[in-house]
Write a protein that holds these residues in place. Sequence first.
Motif, mmCIF file in Angstrom:
data_model
loop_
_atom_site.group_PDB
_atom_site.id
_atom_site.type_symbol
_atom_site.label_atom_id
_atom_site.label_comp_id
_atom_site.label_asym_id
_atom_site.label_seq_id
_atom_site.Cartn_x
_atom_site.Cartn_y
_atom_site.Cartn_z
ATOM 1 N N ARG A 87 0.833 -1.192 0.000
ATOM 2 C CA ARG A 87 0.000 0.000 0.000
ATOM 3 C C ARG A 87 0.873 1.248 0.000
ATOM 4 N NH1 ARG A 87 -5.019 -1.724 0.393
ATOM 5 N NH2 ARG A 87 -5.454 -3.690 1.482
ATOM 6 N N THR A 88 0.396 2.244 -0.730
ATOM 7 C CA THR A 88 1.180 3.470 -0.826
ATOM 8 C C THR A 88 1.046 4.301 0.444
ATOM 9 O OG1 THR A 88 -0.646 4.722 -1.811
ATOM 10 C CG2 THR A 88 0.826 3.553 -3.316
ATOM 11 N N LYS A 89 2.112 5.018 0.759
ATOM 12 C CA LYS A 89 2.048 5.995 1.859
ATOM 13 C C LYS A 89 1.951 7.416 1.300
ATOM 14 C CE LYS A 89 7.051 6.684 2.373
ATOM 15 N NZ LYS A 89 8.188 6.750 3.306
ATOM 16 N N SER A 90 2.267 7.567 0.001
ATOM 17 C CA SER A 90 2.131 8.865 -0.659
ATOM 18 C C SER A 90 1.945 8.629 -2.151
ATOM 19 C CB SER A 90 3.372 9.735 -0.424
ATOM 20 O OG SER A 90 4.519 9.142 -1.013
ATOM 21 N N GLU A 91 1.247 9.548 -2.790
ATOM 22 C CA GLU A 91 1.089 9.444 -4.241
ATOM 23 C C GLU A 91 0.752 10.812 -4.813
ATOM 24 O OE1 GLU A 91 -3.279 7.672 -4.819
ATOM 25 O OE2 GLU A 91 -1.928 6.299 -3.772
ATOM 26 N N VAL A 92 1.301 11.066 -5.987
ATOM 27 C CA VAL A 92 1.062 12.327 -6.676
ATOM 28 C C VAL A 92 1.188 12.085 -8.170
ATOM 29 C CG1 VAL A 92 3.488 13.042 -6.584
ATOM 30 C CG2 VAL A 92 1.686 14.783 -6.746
ATOM 31 N N ILE A 93 0.470 12.865 -8.956
ATOM 32 C CA ILE A 93 0.515 12.731 -10.407
ATOM 33 C C ILE A 93 0.959 14.053 -11.025
ATOM 34 C CG2 ILE A 93 -0.817 12.350 -12.520
ATOM 35 C CD1 ILE A 93 -2.575 10.442 -10.994
ATOM 36 N N PHE A 94 2.002 13.999 -11.840
ATOM 37 C CA PHE A 94 2.512 15.172 -12.548
ATOM 38 C C PHE A 94 2.435 14.926 -14.059
ATOM 39 C CE2 PHE A 94 5.316 15.532 -8.663
ATOM 40 C CZ PHE A 94 4.717 16.679 -8.176
ATOM 41 N N PRO A 95 2.213 15.961 -14.855
ATOM 42 C CA PRO A 95 2.412 15.828 -16.298
ATOM 43 C C PRO A 95 3.901 15.771 -16.593
ATOM 44 C CG PRO A 95 1.825 18.087 -15.747
ATOM 45 C CD PRO A 95 1.760 17.306 -14.471
ATOM 46 N N GLY A 96 4.315 14.842 -17.436
ATOM 47 C CA GLY A 96 5.739 14.667 -17.694
ATOM 48 C C GLY A 96 6.079 14.665 -19.175
ATOM 49 N N GLY A 97 7.375 14.701 -19.442
ATOM 50 C CA GLY A 97 7.893 14.769 -20.805
ATOM 51 C C GLY A 97 8.844 15.949 -20.903
ATOM 52 N N LYS A 98 9.937 15.767 -21.627
ATOM 53 C CA LYS A 98 10.995 16.775 -21.604
ATOM 54 C C LYS A 98 10.541 18.132 -22.147
ATOM 55 C CE LYS A 98 15.291 15.583 -22.340
ATOM 56 N NZ LYS A 98 15.789 15.727 -20.969
ATOM 57 N N GLY A 99 9.868 18.135 -23.289
ATOM 58 C CA GLY A 99 9.391 19.406 -23.830
ATOM 59 C C GLY A 99 8.344 20.048 -22.928
ATOM 60 N N ILE A 100 7.484 19.214 -22.339
ATOM 61 C CA ILE A 100 6.475 19.707 -21.402
ATOM 62 C C ILE A 100 7.146 20.350 -20.199
ATOM 63 C CG2 ILE A 100 4.641 18.988 -19.825
ATOM 64 C CD1 ILE A 100 3.785 19.070 -22.763
ATOM 65 N N ASN A 101 8.196 19.719 -19.690
ATOM 66 C CA ASN A 101 8.936 20.309 -18.574
ATOM 67 C C ASN A 101 9.497 21.676 -18.939
ATOM 68 O OD1 ASN A 101 8.477 18.088 -16.925
ATOM 69 N ND2 ASN A 101 10.427 17.116 -17.404
ATOM 70 N N VAL A 102 10.019 21.792 -20.157
ATOM 71 C CA VAL A 102 10.544 23.086 -20.604
ATOM 72 C C VAL A 102 9.431 24.133 -20.591
ATOM 73 C CG1 VAL A 102 11.555 24.358 -22.543
ATOM 74 C CG2 VAL A 102 12.408 22.074 -21.983
ATOM 75 N N SER A 103 8.262 23.777 -21.105
ATOM 76 C CA SER A 103 7.134 24.714 -21.124
ATOM 77 C C SER A 103 6.714 25.108 -19.715
ATOM 78 C CB SER A 103 5.944 24.104 -21.869
ATOM 79 O OG SER A 103 6.097 24.228 -23.261
ATOM 80 N N MET A 104 6.708 24.132 -18.799
ATOM 81 C CA MET A 104 6.284 24.428 -17.433
ATOM 82 C C MET A 104 7.264 25.349 -16.720
ATOM 83 S SD MET A 104 4.331 21.031 -15.948
ATOM 84 C CE MET A 104 5.681 19.870 -16.129
ATOM 85 N N VAL A 105 8.555 25.123 -16.918
ATOM 86 C CA VAL A 105 9.539 25.993 -16.267
ATOM 87 C C VAL A 105 9.526 27.387 -16.898
ATOM 88 C CG1 VAL A 105 11.983 26.326 -15.743
ATOM 89 C CG2 VAL A 105 10.967 24.050 -15.552
ATOM 90 N N LEU A 106 9.395 27.452 -18.217
ATOM 91 C CA LEU A 106 9.270 28.761 -18.870
ATOM 92 C C LEU A 106 8.098 29.529 -18.268
ATOM 93 C CD1 LEU A 106 9.914 27.875 -22.621
ATOM 94 C CD2 LEU A 106 11.343 29.350 -21.196
#
Length: 304
Positions: free
Chosen positions: A27-46
């Motif tokens: 059983r999990t003690k923590s869980e989180v969902i993020f959108p991922g992918g290298k170009g997506i990460n660039v867009s999010m940081v921008l």
Amino acid sequence: MIYTVTFNPSLDYIIGVDHFKLGQVNRTKSEVIFPGGKGINVSMVLKNMGIDSVALGFCGGFTGEEFVRLIQEKGIKTELIKVKEGITRINVKMKSDEESEINGQGPNILPSDIEILYRKLDQLKDGDILVLAGSIPDVMPKSIYMDIMEYLKDKKIDIVVDATKNLLVNVLEHKPFLVKPNNHELGEIYGVELKTRDEVVPYAKKMQEAGARNVLVSMAGEGAVLLTEDGQVLQSEAPKGTVVNSVGAGDSMVAGFITGYLDKKDYKEAFTMGVCTGSASAFSVELATKAEVEALRKNNQHLF
């Protein structure tokens, strides 16, 4: 405008499990969902740095709908192409006594879907920036990065490529504005092991001689190296801090470099912002914020 392309984005399902046991119910003690992918990460940081971009790529199924929702929730403009077959992949990252990952396959991308992407690329104008980042699904042509650069060759667009092996090597003849291998990827291309910044320089130079205008090499705790098209060789140690999550640090470096370059069209400024932004993401649970980057830069001025 800045456009990022992510061919195989993901929902990253990150779970914590105490003392994972194979073959048993855990059983999990923590869980989180993020959108991922290298170009997506660039867009999010921008976006975190106050710069807008358009995220291009492919999505599919119910996971694709959730992926788009999460990205748009962050204020990022998306023009993702919805494909008919398969779903946007889920990558499971489990943190326990050991870290494990299970990465999904992604949807089936048809030639007709790729044709839609080219129609979207038609909107790019002189002066725009295009970021091609990450791996490509097996169902796509291995030459897709090179094909896109060939397609856009008559436009004055600065193209950034963050990829590995032949995906990167094959685009060099098209003179990308920036390539960003890490030291291990650079060494793999040339069949050597590169551990220090000084060792990186001659091989980054080889990449320049093959066509890249600027070569930015990330080296995790060893810092970074930048060879610029105007002949500068810039090196930096890594800022001091505790690495919390290295995922997305390289993508953040790309976003930081673009941020610094747009501000002053100065490569030293771009390099400084790239190093600080990549490190800020590594020192944080999520991707770097503008406040974190500015604080890190202020406290590490001696490195630049």
